[in-house]
Design a protein around this motif. Structure first.
Motif, PDB file in Angstrom:
ATOM      1  N   ALA A  51      21.206  88.770  10.763  1.00  0.00           N
ATOM      2  CA  ALA A  51      20.530  88.315   9.495  1.00  0.00           C
ATOM      3  C   ALA A  51      19.793  86.993  10.408  1.00  0.00           C
ATOM      4  O   ALA A  51      18.538  86.901  10.182  1.00  0.00           O
ATOM      5  CB  ALA A  51      21.265  87.802   8.547  1.00  0.00           C
ATOM      6  N   GLY A  52      20.263  86.397  11.138  1.00  0.00           N
ATOM      7  CA  GLY A  52      19.693  85.041  11.975  1.00  0.00           C
ATOM      8  C   GLY A  52      18.615  85.928  12.901  1.00  0.00           C
ATOM      9  O   GLY A  52      17.570  85.144  12.991  1.00  0.00           O
ATOM     10  N   ALA A  53      18.923  86.878  13.500  1.00  0.00           N
ATOM     11  CA  ALA A  53      17.950  87.420  14.508  1.00  0.00           C
ATOM     12  C   ALA A  53      16.701  87.705  13.617  1.00  0.00           C
ATOM     13  O   ALA A  53      15.431  87.615  14.272  1.00  0.00           O
ATOM     14  CB  ALA A  53      18.503  88.605  15.355  1.00  0.00           C
ATOM     15  N   ALA A  54      16.946  88.511  12.676  1.00  0.00           N
ATOM     16  CA  ALA A  54      15.705  89.209  11.815  1.00  0.00           C
ATOM     17  C   ALA A  54      14.959  87.647  11.235  1.00  0.00           C
ATOM     18  O   ALA A  54      13.890  87.613  11.468  1.00  0.00           O
ATOM     19  CB  ALA A  54      16.089  89.761  10.835  1.00  0.00           C
ATOM     20  N   ALA A  91      19.514  79.653  19.144  1.00  0.00           N
ATOM     21  CA  ALA A  91      18.425  79.032  20.029  1.00  0.00           C
ATOM     22  C   ALA A  91      17.108  79.541  19.160  1.00  0.00           C
ATOM     23  O   ALA A  91      15.938  78.775  18.908  1.00  0.00           O
ATOM     24  CB  ALA A  91      18.397  79.052  21.500  1.00  0.00           C
ATOM     25  N   ALA A  92      17.048  80.642  18.988  1.00  0.00           N
ATOM     26  CA  ALA A  92      15.632  81.231  18.165  1.00  0.00           C
ATOM     27  C   ALA A  92      15.711  80.511  16.777  1.00  0.00           C
ATOM     28  O   ALA A  92      14.698  80.238  16.350  1.00  0.00           O
ATOM     29  CB  ALA A  92      15.777  82.790  18.129  1.00  0.00           C
ATOM     30  N   LEU A  93      16.758  80.372  16.104  1.00  0.00           N
ATOM     31  CA  LEU A  93      16.755  79.820  14.914  1.00  0.00           C
ATOM     32  C   LEU A  93      16.448  78.418  15.047  1.00  0.00           C
ATOM     33  O   LEU A  93      15.575  77.691  14.136  1.00  0.00           O
ATOM     34  CB  LEU A  93      17.981  79.887  14.179  1.00  0.00           C
ATOM     35  CG  LEU A  93      18.560  81.353  13.609  1.00  0.00           C
ATOM     36  CD1 LEU A  93      20.112  81.545  13.459  1.00  0.00           C
ATOM     37  CD2 LEU A  93      17.509  81.586  12.298  1.00  0.00           C
ATOM     38  N   GLY A 105      17.160  74.596  12.583  1.00  0.00           N
ATOM     39  CA  GLY A 105      18.078  74.228  14.094  1.00  0.00           C
ATOM     40  C   GLY A 105      19.690  74.157  13.190  1.00  0.00           C
ATOM     41  O   GLY A 105      20.458  74.465  13.715  1.00  0.00           O
ATOM     42  N   ILE A 106      19.702  73.619  12.059  1.00  0.00           N
ATOM     43  CA  ILE A 106      21.137  73.340  11.515  1.00  0.00           C
ATOM     44  C   ILE A 106      21.426  74.973  11.307  1.00  0.00           C
ATOM     45  O   ILE A 106      22.974  75.010  11.607  1.00  0.00           O
ATOM     46  CB  ILE A 106      20.862  72.401   9.968  1.00  0.00           C
ATOM     47  CG1 ILE A 106      20.561  71.320  10.193  1.00  0.00           C
ATOM     48  CG2 ILE A 106      22.466  72.695   9.500  1.00  0.00           C
ATOM     49  CD1 ILE A 106      21.095  70.228  11.385  1.00  0.00           C
ATOM     50  N   LEU A 110      25.731  78.679  12.944  1.00  0.00           N
ATOM     51  CA  LEU A 110      26.022  80.160  13.436  1.00  0.00           C
ATOM     52  C   LEU A 110      27.012  80.011  14.640  1.00  0.00           C
ATOM     53  O   LEU A 110      27.923  80.663  14.848  1.00  0.00           O
ATOM     54  CB  LEU A 110      24.753  80.880  13.501  1.00  0.00           C
ATOM     55  CG  LEU A 110      25.202  82.273  13.986  1.00  0.00           C
ATOM     56  CD1 LEU A 110      25.802  83.098  13.007  1.00  0.00           C
ATOM     57  CD2 LEU A 110      23.505  82.962  14.414  1.00  0.00           C
ATOM     58  N   PHE A 111      26.439  79.254  15.659  1.00  0.00           N
ATOM     59  CA  PHE A 111      27.044  79.329  16.663  1.00  0.00           C
ATOM     60  C   PHE A 111      28.610  78.482  16.842  1.00  0.00           C
ATOM     61  O   PHE A 111      29.488  78.984  17.511  1.00  0.00           O
ATOM     62  CB  PHE A 111      26.269  78.485  17.840  1.00  0.00           C
ATOM     63  CG  PHE A 111      26.820  78.494  19.375  1.00  0.00           C
ATOM     64  CD1 PHE A 111      26.706  79.700  19.912  1.00  0.00           C
ATOM     65  CD2 PHE A 111      27.578  77.573  19.898  1.00  0.00           C
ATOM     66  CE1 PHE A 111      27.219  79.990  21.018  1.00  0.00           C
ATOM     67  CE2 PHE A 111      28.277  77.685  20.896  1.00  0.00           C
ATOM     68  CZ  PHE A 111      27.913  78.894  21.995  1.00  0.00           C
TER      69      PHE A 111
END
Length: 124
Positions: free
Chosen positions: A33-36, A93-95, A101-102, A107-108
């Motif tokens: 979901a984060g990548a999308a 990093a993409a997010l 950013g948060i 996620l990480f």
């Protein structure tokens, strides 16, 4: 030759292991979901949606081939951990770059904490 049927750690583990494995699954879904989300936010218009589909498909393919419990290719634990770190770090990093950013940090951080929990609980 195997010693019997495959054991399911989710069913055989205690509540802490079950929680960590369930969280692991949710974090894997959050990675997709984060990548999308990052792709749609970083690439304007319809190409963003196309890039989101491509990003999710590539991540799912890499995960299925190299990182899933039934992965087609077996890589050693340090390689698995490194690859996961690259994937989660890149999506985080993409997010971050997309203005979330948060969310990227969360996620990480959740991935790191869950990996620690699984290591402590004796799984992966």
């Amino acid at each position: 030759m195997s010693d019997g049927p495959a054991r399911d750690p989710f069913l055989e583990g205690g509540p802490a292991l079950r929680f960590a494995l369930a969280l692991r699954f949710l974090v894997e879904l959050a990675l997709l979901a984060g990548a999308a989300t990052a792709a749609v936010r970083l690439v304007p218009g319809w190409p963003g949606w196309v890039s989101a589909i491509v990003a999710v498909a590539l991540l799912a393919a890499v995960w299925g081939l190299l990182l899933s419990p039934k992965a087609r290719f077996d890589i050693r634990a340090p390689g698995r951990l490194s690859l996961e770190a690259v994937l989660f770090g890149t999506v985080g990093a993409a997010l971050w770059t997309s203005g979330l950013g948060i969310v990227g940090l969360a996620l990480f951080a959740v991935w790191v904490l869950d990996r620690i929990a699984l290591a402590v609980l004796g799984r992966r």
